[in-house]
Design a protein around this motif. Structure first.
Motif, mmCIF file in Angstrom:
data_model
loop_
_atom_site.group_PDB
_atom_site.id
_atom_site.type_symbol
_atom_site.label_atom_id
_atom_site.label_comp_id
_atom_site.label_asym_id
_atom_site.label_seq_id
_atom_site.Cartn_x
_atom_site.Cartn_y
_atom_site.Cartn_z
ATOM 1 N N ALA A 135 -7.113 4.503 -5.869
ATOM 2 C CA ALA A 135 -7.225 3.269 -6.650
ATOM 3 C C ALA A 135 -6.066 3.146 -7.637
ATOM 4 O O ALA A 135 -5.754 2.060 -8.109
ATOM 5 C CB ALA A 135 -8.561 3.222 -7.388
ATOM 6 N N SER A 136 -5.415 4.272 -7.966
ATOM 7 C CA SER A 136 -4.275 4.221 -8.879
ATOM 8 C C SER A 136 -2.977 3.946 -8.127
ATOM 9 O O SER A 136 -1.982 3.561 -8.709
ATOM 10 C CB SER A 136 -4.118 5.557 -9.612
ATOM 11 N N HIS A 152 4.000 8.247 -9.372
ATOM 12 C CA HIS A 152 3.063 8.160 -10.487
ATOM 13 C C HIS A 152 2.923 9.542 -11.131
ATOM 14 O O HIS A 152 2.707 10.522 -10.452
ATOM 15 C CB HIS A 152 1.720 7.705 -9.937
ATOM 16 N N GLN A 207 -4.450 1.717 -3.360
ATOM 17 C CA GLN A 207 -5.599 0.808 -3.329
ATOM 18 C C GLN A 207 -5.824 0.180 -4.706
ATOM 19 O O GLN A 207 -6.942 0.198 -5.227
ATOM 20 C CB GLN A 207 -6.865 1.581 -2.893
ATOM 21 N N LYS A 208 -4.735 -0.361 -5.262
ATOM 22 C CA LYS A 208 -4.813 -0.891 -6.642
ATOM 23 C C LYS A 208 -5.804 -2.042 -6.767
ATOM 24 O O LYS A 208 -6.305 -2.320 -7.849
ATOM 25 C CB LYS A 208 -3.433 -1.341 -7.105
ATOM 26 N N GLU A 209 -6.081 -2.721 -5.636
ATOM 27 C CA GLU A 209 -7.036 -3.835 -5.685
ATOM 28 C C GLU A 209 -8.428 -3.332 -6.071
ATOM 29 O O GLU A 209 -9.212 -4.066 -6.683
ATOM 30 C CB GLU A 209 -7.083 -4.582 -4.338
ATOM 31 N N ASP A 238 -8.951 -0.842 -8.221
ATOM 32 C CA ASP A 238 -8.901 -0.627 -9.671
ATOM 33 C C ASP A 238 -9.049 -1.945 -10.421
ATOM 34 O O ASP A 238 -9.874 -2.059 -11.340
ATOM 35 C CB ASP A 238 -7.569 0.055 -10.029
ATOM 36 N N SER A 239 -8.294 -2.972 -10.016
ATOM 37 C CA SER A 239 -8.361 -4.246 -10.751
ATOM 38 C C SER A 239 -9.749 -4.873 -10.603
ATOM 39 O O SER A 239 -10.283 -5.440 -11.559
ATOM 40 C CB SER A 239 -7.273 -5.212 -10.268
ATOM 41 N N PRO A 293 3.181 3.433 -2.302
ATOM 42 C CA PRO A 293 3.732 3.573 -3.650
ATOM 43 C C PRO A 293 5.224 3.918 -3.591
ATOM 44 O O PRO A 293 5.679 4.530 -2.629
ATOM 45 C CB PRO A 293 2.933 4.726 -4.259
ATOM 46 N N ARG A 324 -4.070 -7.677 -0.379
ATOM 47 C CA ARG A 324 -3.574 -6.310 -0.181
ATOM 48 C C ARG A 324 -4.257 -5.594 0.984
ATOM 49 O O ARG A 324 -4.033 -4.405 1.197
ATOM 50 C CB ARG A 324 -3.749 -5.497 -1.473
ATOM 51 N N LYS A 361 0.801 -1.229 0.000
ATOM 52 C CA LYS A 361 0.000 0.000 0.000
ATOM 53 C C LYS A 361 0.833 1.278 0.000
ATOM 54 O O LYS A 361 0.284 2.365 0.091
ATOM 55 C CB LYS A 361 -0.956 -0.004 1.194
#
Lengths: 350, 302
Positions: free
Chosen positions: B13-14, A313, B17-19, B21-22, A307, B281, A305
């Motif tokens: 989400a980017s 990004h 918290q990418k989970e 987004d997917s 980055p 995650r 969690k």
């Protein structure tokens, strides 16, 4: 009844169609007593408000029921109370929709204020917060105008919503930050504070904003928007708090952790487009306090969690945003707009 | 429900918290809707830019909405409460005040940015799948019943209030999450704090105040016997999930309630697996009993 059919404009005024309203009312006799709920059913005109129903109970069924009221027209701010858990003005709440829906409402005292008896709360903490924000005009040493301050309609409009507040406490009743921090100035006092910060006649802006930027002030607000939702007069206290934040930024008063947090977002937008999460913690609470958060951060990192701070990004075409930021900063007013003391606003001599 | 959406996942989400987004992309594919990416959009400002620099927020939003408009989609799809409110607040101003729209477009033009004509609506995934044709479509793909799973819906603030900016449902008696939980075959648990605040906006600046707010939903959902909580907002998720241990310490309690993103719950009912939904995650882990109730293929097939 005598024939009044000739009074066509008053048609309906003599229409006494009745309805039956059942209310569950939270009763509390005062210190040491146990709170309980009592159910009352009253026969009232279909136009009856919640306050009309309570009056009917008090007049005809139970004289011991305590509640505040005065103007009966949503101006005095006395009859704030909770209906089904949400604060309302009793005099502004029509009961017919609930009767039609077959729903029995529950009436209880406002939240975030100590209950004295039944639906009557102690407003002392409310008033002390209103007093704390200095609820009167301070010209900041400017000489008073010979005749009057000239305020244009546009200037007056800056605080027109905040000036609508009737001090009923409905917003305070629902304030979630105040549930957690009882010393939080809260939505009513902060909206009142903006009513003076945004007033073009007031000259004490910077000192006011400095006071409001500290502990229990502007940056305590958790943006739950309950105050906007509950205010019966459209003051939108949360929006007033946001305006105070913007004024604090204009004055460069950005030392509070809440303001520093906001600053990271502002800068992230034109330095890559997206929030730089890894900068948010140290830049909000400072590098020293951030060290105490390292175990927590590692826990987050293990779940993926956090980055990568070295390869943040980046949004495409972010140079556009940088140009936009520079242009807007050049357009932004650096000083608060002040009223013109005495000069005519319409070009003619007064 | 639209056939194509301008997709705005937002920062969380980017990034962390990418989970979400997917899971969102996978459920959209199941529902047969196209998500159009917008690679040059910025953060919505999370309410912070709106508060600190309101005019900058208005212009950034116009830039985002303009990109959505040029994608040909009529709706910008959000998966975060805060993105939803912030973009809707700006959109409302731009759509209802022609002078402001013209001023903002002049500034965008002066900096070489495409303009906005006011032709996009901002809607959250929750709204699109909890009613009408979107709901029917979801029902038809929710083939794996989550029977026996008790789910506590947590709405969060900025998808309900202020209702005049959001207006999808009664902010005091919302039912959209309950409708979807039931469509998944699971049981919706009721508790008063489901419409209250997770404390996230002030969790860094005022941690103690925020934790006091966060305790309420965790405590009530736990006491009501929920197996998991579900939320339409990744900020609420981060608060409920990652700050749960701190909230436990704050309250002298021992909360251990997994928190699902809405798209993960929908995905589980639509037969998606851990590979896509990425429950690993989460900070508050799903134990085997909950995994069993979610009937993830990896567990069921074991």
């Amino acid at each position: 009844m005598e024939d009044r059919s000739h009074l066509t404009t008053l048609k309906g005024a003599y229409d006494h169609k009745m309805m039956e309203v059942t209310l569950r009312v939270r009763r509390y006799a005062g210190e040491g007593a146990r709170a309980h709920t009592e159910t009352y059913t009253v026969d009232v005109p279909v136009t009856a408000t919640l306050l009309d129903c309570l009056d009917e109970i008090k007049d005809k069924q139970d004289g011991t029921l305590a509640f505040r009221k005065s103007c009966r027209m949503a101006v005095c701010g006395s009859c704030g109370m909770r209906m089904d858990g949400g604060a309302v003005l009793a005099c502004k709440t029509a009961m017919k929709p609930f009767v039609d829906a077959g729903h029995t409402v529950t009436v209880s005292p406002m939240g975030n204020l100590p209950v004295i008896k039944d639906l009557v709360v102690d407003m002392a903490p409310f008033w002390s917060k209103i007093r704390a924000i200095k609820p009167y005009l301070d010209t900041g040493g400017a000489k008073a105008p010979e005749k009057e301050w000239r305020v244009t309609p546009v200037q007056g409009h800056l605080v027109s919503k905040e000036a609508l507040c009737i001090l009923c406490g409905c917003c305070v009743s629902e304030c979630i930050s105040m549930e957690s921090d009882p010393d939080f100035l809260g939505p009513a006092a902060l909206a009142k504070a903006y009513r003076f910060v945004g007033d073009v006649r007031d000259g004490d802006t910077r000192a006011r904003l400095k006071d409001l930027s500290g502990a229990h002030g502007i940056w305590d607000c958790t943006r739950c928007y309950f105050c906007n939702q509950r205010c019966p007069k459209g003051v939108d206290p949360r929006d007033a708090i946001a305006k105070l934040g913007a004024e604090a930024f204009r004055e460069g008063l950005t030392r509070d952790e809440g303001a520093r947090h906001a600053k990271v977002f502002v800068n992230s937008a034109h330095k890559g487009g997206f929030l730089r999460e890894t900068e948010l913690v140290p830049k909000t609470i400072g590098p020293v306090a951030a060290i105490t958060q390292i175990p927590f951060a590692l826990q987050l990192a293990r779940a993926g969690k956090v980055p990568n701070p070295l390869a943040p990004h980046k949004a495409k075409d972010n140079a556009e945003v940088k140009r936009l930021w520079k242009l807007l900063e050049s357009q932004a007013p650096k000083q608060k707009e002040r009223a013109n003391s005495g000069a005519p606003i319409d070009g003619t001599e007064s | 429900m639209q056939e194509r959406y301008a997709y705005y996942p937002g920062c969380l989400a980017s990034l962390s918290q990418k989970e979400l987004d997917s899971s969102t992309r996978a459920i959209a594919a199941k529902l047969d809707v196209e998500l159009i990416d917008m690679p040059s959009v910025t953060c919505c400002g999370a309410g912070d830019i709106h508060e600190a620099k309101p005019d900058y927020h208005l212009h950034l939003s116009a830039r985002i909405l303009g990109q959505a408009e040029r994608s040909g989609a009529e709706v910008l799809l959000t998966i975060c409460n805060v993105c939803t409110l912030n973009l809707r607040q700006a959109n409302s101003k731009l759509q209802n005040d022609p002078a402001e729209l013209a001023r903002v477009n002049d500034n965008l033009k002066a900096t070489g940015i495409g303009g906005y004509n006011g032709g996009v609506d901002v809607r959250h995934l929750l709204w699109e799948v909890s009613q009408g044709e979107g709901y029917d479509r979801f029902k038809s793909v929710a083939t794996r019943s989550l029977e026996g799973l008790k789910v506590a819906p947590f709405y969060g603030c900025q998808i309900l209030r202020p209702a005049k900016m959001l207006g999808f449902e009664d902010p005091d008696r919302p039912q959209s999450l309950e409708r979807l939980i039931e469509a998944c075959g699971a049981e919706a648990i009721d508790y008063p704090a489901k419409i209250k605040c997770c404390g996230f906006p002030i969790v860094l600046a005022r941690e103690q105040v925020a934790l006091g707010e966060l305790v309420q939903p965790l405590q009530q959902a736990t006491e009501a016997g929920a197996d998991v909580m579900v939320t339409p907002c990744p900020l609420c998720h981060l608060s409920l999930d990652a700050w749960q241990k701190k909230a436990s310490d704050h309250a002298g309690a021992d909360f251990k309630i997994p928190v699902l993103h809405l798209a993960q719950l929908l995905g589980a009912a639509a037969g998606l697996d851990e590979q896509t939904l990425k429950f690993r995650r989460h900070i508050t882990r799903l134990d085997d009993s909950v995994k069993g109730k979610l009937r993830l293929p990896s567990v069921v097939g074991r």
